[in-house]
Design a protein around this motif. Structure first.
Motif, PDB file in Angstrom:
ATOM      1  N   HIS A  48       0.844  -1.202   0.000  1.00 35.46           N
ATOM      2  CA  HIS A  48       0.000   0.000   0.000  1.00 35.46           C
ATOM      3  C   HIS A  48       0.879   1.253   0.000  1.00 35.46           C
ATOM      4  CE1 HIS A  48      -3.316   2.668   0.714  1.00 35.46           C
ATOM      5  NE2 HIS A  48      -2.866   3.007   1.907  1.00 35.46           N
ATOM      6  N   ALA A  49       1.915   1.263   0.838  1.00 33.65           N
ATOM      7  CA  ALA A  49       2.834   2.403   0.876  1.00 33.65           C
ATOM      8  C   ALA A  49       3.510   2.604  -0.476  1.00 33.65           C
ATOM      9  CB  ALA A  49       3.880   2.201   1.973  1.00 33.65           C
ATOM     10  N   HIS A  72       6.847  10.428   1.090  1.00 38.15           N
ATOM     11  CA  HIS A  72       6.599  10.860   2.453  1.00 38.15           C
ATOM     12  C   HIS A  72       5.696  12.086   2.463  1.00 38.15           C
ATOM     13  CE1 HIS A  72      10.270  13.013   1.211  1.00 38.15           C
ATOM     14  NE2 HIS A  72       9.859  13.986   1.988  1.00 38.15           N
ATOM     15  N   LEU A  83       5.203   8.732   6.129  1.00 35.08           N
ATOM     16  CA  LEU A  83       4.154   8.646   5.120  1.00 35.08           C
ATOM     17  C   LEU A  83       2.873   8.230   5.840  1.00 35.08           C
ATOM     18  CD1 LEU A  83       3.236   8.568   2.111  1.00 35.08           C
ATOM     19  CD2 LEU A  83       3.872   6.141   2.125  1.00 35.08           C
ATOM     20  N   LEU A  85      -0.357   6.656   5.813  1.00 37.60           N
ATOM     21  CA  LEU A  85      -1.129   5.737   4.969  1.00 37.60           C
ATOM     22  C   LEU A  85      -2.627   5.937   5.106  1.00 37.60           C
ATOM     23  CD1 LEU A  85       0.934   2.472   5.572  1.00 37.60           C
ATOM     24  CD2 LEU A  85       1.148   4.124   3.716  1.00 37.60           C
TER      25      LEU A  85
END
Length: 112
Positions: A48-49, A72, A83, A85
């Motif tokens: 996902h990141a 980020h 970051l 999410l």
């Protein structure tokens, strides 16, 4: 002290925590929840990141070379970025079960 209340986080990701100061969280004690996530859940979060691509904050003049291309939202120092999410409800939309699990775990902790 401890972590900011999970209840202060907007379900839509509009706020990071009470007060909206990302640096305030840096001054809190870390809360460890050993074995909360499975290996598969960690892999899902990392994927996902990675889906955020090259999103970066306005930058930090002394950002280390190894972090310059890391996605980020905020840069705390030349060697520390974050970051978020959950911003804009993205984590809840992408991984609703994992999002719910994380919220339950945070809300189950003592403190404000």
């Amino acid at each position: 002290p401890g972590l900011p209340s999970a209840r202060s986080v907007s379900p839509l990701g509009g706020r990071f925590w009470a007060g909206g100061d990302p640096h305030a969280a840096e001054r809190t004690e870390a809360l460890l929840l050993p074995a909360l996530l499975t290996d598969a859940e960690i892999e899902a979060l990392l994927a996902h990141a990675a889906s955020f691509g090259r999103r970066r904050s306005s930058g930090h003049g002394a950002l280390g070379e190894e972090l310059r291309e890391v996605p980020h939202d905020v840069c705390f120092s030349g060697s520390h970025v974050a970051l978020y999410l959950h911003r804009g409800g993205q984590l809840r939309a992408a991984l609703p079960g994992l999002h719910a699990k994380l919220l339950r775990a945070m809300r189950a902790q003592p403190g404000d």
